[in-house]
Design an enzyme around this catalytic site. Structure first.
Site, PDB file in Angstrom:
ATOM      1  N   CYS A  51       0.878  -1.184   0.000  1.00 29.90           N
ATOM      2  CA  CYS A  51       0.000   0.000   0.000  1.00 29.90           C
ATOM      3  C   CYS A  51       0.910   1.227   0.000  1.00 29.90           C
ATOM      4  O   CYS A  51       1.039   1.930   0.996  1.00 29.90           O
ATOM      5  CB  CYS A  51      -0.914   0.006   1.220  1.00 29.90           C
ATOM      6  SG  CYS A  51      -2.087  -1.364   1.290  1.00 29.90           S
ATOM      7  N   ALA A  52       1.550   1.470  -1.131  1.00 29.47           N
ATOM      8  CA  ALA A  52       2.747   2.311  -1.155  1.00 29.47           C
ATOM      9  C   ALA A  52       2.518   3.803  -1.374  1.00 29.47           C
ATOM     10  O   ALA A  52       3.390   4.598  -1.029  1.00 29.47           O
ATOM     11  CB  ALA A  52       3.699   1.797  -2.232  1.00 29.47           C
ATOM     12  N   ALA A  53       1.406   4.203  -1.989  1.00 30.44           N
ATOM     13  CA  ALA A  53       1.241   5.612  -2.374  1.00 30.44           C
ATOM     14  C   ALA A  53       1.371   6.533  -1.159  1.00 30.44           C
ATOM     15  O   ALA A  53       0.888   6.196  -0.069  1.00 30.44           O
ATOM     16  CB  ALA A  53      -0.112   5.813  -3.050  1.00 30.44           C
ATOM     17  N   PRO A  54       2.027   7.690  -1.338  1.00 33.95           N
ATOM     18  CA  PRO A  54       2.640   8.215  -2.580  1.00 33.95           C
ATOM     19  C   PRO A  54       4.043   7.699  -2.855  1.00 33.95           C
ATOM     20  O   PRO A  54       4.694   8.146  -3.788  1.00 33.95           O
ATOM     21  CB  PRO A  54       2.655   9.728  -2.318  1.00 33.95           C
ATOM     22  CG  PRO A  54       2.830   9.839  -0.846  1.00 33.95           C
ATOM     23  CD  PRO A  54       2.054   8.689  -0.243  1.00 33.95           C
ATOM     24  N   GLY A  55       4.541   6.773  -2.035  1.00 28.84           N
ATOM     25  CA  GLY A  55       5.791   6.087  -2.367  1.00 28.84           C
ATOM     26  C   GLY A  55       6.976   6.381  -1.483  1.00 28.84           C
ATOM     27  O   GLY A  55       8.075   5.877  -1.738  1.00 28.84           O
ATOM     28  N   LYS A  72       7.961   5.410   1.581  1.00 28.68           N
ATOM     29  CA  LYS A  72       8.619   4.271   2.228  1.00 28.68           C
ATOM     30  C   LYS A  72       9.270   3.359   1.194  1.00 28.68           C
ATOM     31  O   LYS A  72      10.368   2.830   1.411  1.00 28.68           O
ATOM     32  CB  LYS A  72       7.605   3.493   3.065  1.00 28.68           C
ATOM     33  CG  LYS A  72       6.960   4.307   4.170  1.00 28.68           C
ATOM     34  CD  LYS A  72       5.877   3.523   4.870  1.00 28.68           C
ATOM     35  CE  LYS A  72       5.065   4.425   5.792  1.00 28.68           C
ATOM     36  NZ  LYS A  72       4.278   5.439   5.027  1.00 28.68           N
ATOM     37  N   ASP A 104      -0.273  -0.211  -5.301  1.00 27.62           N
ATOM     38  CA  ASP A 104      -1.426   0.416  -4.658  1.00 27.62           C
ATOM     39  C   ASP A 104      -2.672   0.138  -5.475  1.00 27.62           C
ATOM     40  O   ASP A 104      -2.606  -0.419  -6.571  1.00 27.62           O
ATOM     41  CB  ASP A 104      -1.225   1.915  -4.426  1.00 27.62           C
ATOM     42  CG  ASP A 104      -1.810   2.344  -3.077  1.00 27.62           C
ATOM     43  OD1 ASP A 104      -3.008   2.083  -2.837  1.00 27.62           O
ATOM     44  OD2 ASP A 104      -1.066   2.906  -2.250  1.00 27.62           O
ATOM     45  N   ASP A 109       2.144  -0.983   5.215  1.00 23.11           N
ATOM     46  CA  ASP A 109       1.704   0.243   5.882  1.00 23.11           C
ATOM     47  C   ASP A 109       0.257   0.445   5.449  1.00 23.11           C
ATOM     48  O   ASP A 109      -0.010   0.994   4.380  1.00 23.11           O
ATOM     49  CB  ASP A 109       2.577   1.429   5.479  1.00 23.11           C
ATOM     50  CG  ASP A 109       2.206   2.698   6.214  1.00 23.11           C
ATOM     51  OD1 ASP A 109       2.364   2.736   7.448  1.00 23.11           O
ATOM     52  OD2 ASP A 109       1.724   3.653   5.561  1.00 23.11           O
ATOM     53  N   CYS A 123      -0.463   4.812  10.729  1.00 23.81           N
ATOM     54  CA  CYS A 123      -0.252   6.174  11.235  1.00 23.81           C
ATOM     55  C   CYS A 123      -1.383   6.523  12.209  1.00 23.81           C
ATOM     56  O   CYS A 123      -1.989   7.586  12.129  1.00 23.81           O
ATOM     57  CB  CYS A 123      -0.161   7.190  10.101  1.00 23.81           C
ATOM     58  SG  CYS A 123      -1.587   7.225   8.989  1.00 23.81           S
TER      59      CYS A 123
END
Length: 486
Positions: free
Chosen positions: A262-266, A268, A321, A366, A419
């Site tokens: 779940c990477a956006a916006p990238g 990490k 994502d 994440d 978060c």
């Protein structure tokens, strides 16, 4: 002659987008600031401060308005409601603006928006508030008092009082309303932290090293990020240190395959790709007889990069994502980074990708969460969250974890992070995961943390960062390792 559009009109438009149309404030504000770059710095600063401040203090502002208006906030016309909200924020929190100016400009804006019949009402309410603002009585009951004073829904305040106690709860709430510098990560594939600090200072930026990581800085005093040449060159990226700690916890090695689901916006994923690149570069530079590589100035242990043996194949990060929009955001940031060991793909993290089973050295999960740890940067999240949404998100997180754990190879690492600061989305999910998948065990996260953070670990493999308690966003990180034996 009046300007065709003024700052207060722009603030009203942003508030309408956020409170009535459900958009995210940081996205709308960025669009606005991009559009009105020609405005003077003080005008853009006014727009940012009043918009963010109004949203941060929304419950308190509505409480005040309800003391002075016969028409309660929920019954007001949306334009009048948001116009009055921004005016009350200015009256209470912006001493340099005369009360009469706030009142007259608000009346003028109401007329301009087609509500000339309500100009007397707007004027009367605001003048009464200006005269008697210091006499407003706040609730006495502890939960209600904290809710109004810090503009946080009572159910969140009650939950945190139960989980963290009164002192920590108020510390977090107070921290959400404090203005903070921008946290940035130095892109080590392009510049050293020392060189970046000098570049930023030469551009007139105030730069402070972050105590948790050697490549993290806090910057302030700049006008607009895109106007900084160092930003346009991709020498740093905006990222909170809590998010950077995910990269530290993941600790990818040369040759590793990393999947960020779940990477956006990238941020990490790019951090992981940078770490792999630097370690492979360091390994190449340290190879016997490779004098050219040694002279190229590879990273050192002081930069947080330890040379490793070069694997048979270069490492790679796949950032995934759910939507093409989010994947496009990742690709834009990949392009800006200059890194070539990372790619982006549109995939649903809750749907098994059998081709990835047992392939990843590291999976970064994440996951979507309530976001209550970042309310300082996204204040509207507190008003949209609910007990039901926390429960629903907790179930979604378990669903995704059940899916993506399949991608971790024997001996590989799974990073679970959010978060937020709710027990349901963090430690409850960790305990559930360890029960459901006994082939995973806690992997010590302490060695990846600075001494100040080690004492905040909740378990051997977990840390819960709390706003105000730690110098970071509210964030949770857990690290697991899959058994080598089936």
């Amino acid at each position: 002659m009046t300007k065709p559009v003024n700052e207060r009109e722009i603030v009203l438009a942003v508030l309408m987008e956020v409170t009535e149309n459900g958009r995210h404030s940081h996205i709308v504000l960025k669009e606005v600031l991009d559009k009105y770059q020609y405005m003077e710095k003080r005008e853009r600063s006014f727009i940012t401060r009043v918009t963010e401040g109004t949203l941060e203090h929304l419950i308190e502002i509505d409480y005040i308005l309800d003391q002075f208006s016969k028409v309660k906030v929920k019954k007001m016309k949306p334009v009048i409601r948001n116009l009055l909200r921004s005016a009350v924020y200015q009256l209470k929190y912006m001493d340099r603006i005369p009360d009469r100016a706030v009142c007259s400009e608000s009346v003028r804006l109401a007329v301009k928006k087609g509500f000339s019949g309500l100009k007397g009402y707007v004027n009367g309410v605001l003048r009464n508030i200006a005269r008697e603002l210091d006499q407003v009585e706040y609730p006495k009951e502890p939960t209600a008092a904290l809710s109004v004073r810090y503009s946080c829904p009572e159910w969140i305040v009650r939950m945190w009082r139960d989980q963290y106690g009164d002192e920590v709860t108020e510390t977090m709430l107070r921290d959400f309303q404090e203005e903070k510098p921008t946290a940035v990560r130095c892109c080590l594939n392009r510049i050293s932290p020392e060189e970046l600090k000098i570049r930023l200072e030469n551009e007139g930026v105030h730069v402070q090293r972050h105590p948790y990581l050697p490549y993290a800085f806090e910057i302030s005093g700049y006008d607009y990020l895109e106007r900084l040449e160092s930003f346009r060159e991709g020498l740093f990226t905006v990222q909170d240190v809590s998010s950077m700690l995910v990269g530290e916890a993941a600790d990818p090695k040369a040759g590793d395959l990393v999947i960020d689901v779940c990477a956006a916006p990238g941020g990490k994923a790019l951090h992981a790709a940078e770490k792999i690149f630097m370690k492979e570069k360091g390994a190449a530079a340290a190879a016997p007889g490779d004098s050219a590589a040694k002279e190229s100035g590879s990273a050192t242990e002081e930069d947080g990069v330890v040379p490793e043996e070069v694997g048979s194949a270069p490492g790679h990060v796949e950032a995934r994502d759910l939507t093409e929009y989010k994947v496009d955001l990742i690709r834009e940031n990949i392009s800006r980074s200059g890194l070539t060991n990372i790619s982006a793909a549109c995939m649903d993290a809750s749907v098994p990708d059998r081709e990835s089973f047992g392939k990843a050295d590291i999976v970064i999960a994440d996951l979507p969460c309530s976001g209550l740890g970042v309310m300082g940067r996204k204040p509207e999240l507190r008003y949209r969250a609910s007990k039901e949404s926390v429960e629903s998100l907790s179930k979604l997180q378990r669903e995704i974890l059940s899916c993506v754990q399949n991608y971790v190879k024997p001996g590989g690492t799974l990073i679970y992070s959010t978060c937020t600061v709710t027990r349901e989305e963090n430690m409850d999910n960790v305990q559930w995961f360890l029960r459901e998948y006994p082939e995973f065990t806690f992997d010590d996260i302490g060695e990846k943390l600075c001494p100040e953070l080690k004492k905040s670990m909740t378990e051997k493999g977990c840390i819960q960062l709390l706003p105000g308690v730690h110098k970071a966003d509210g964030f949770f990180i857990a690290r697991f390792r899959r058994s080598v034996r089936p």
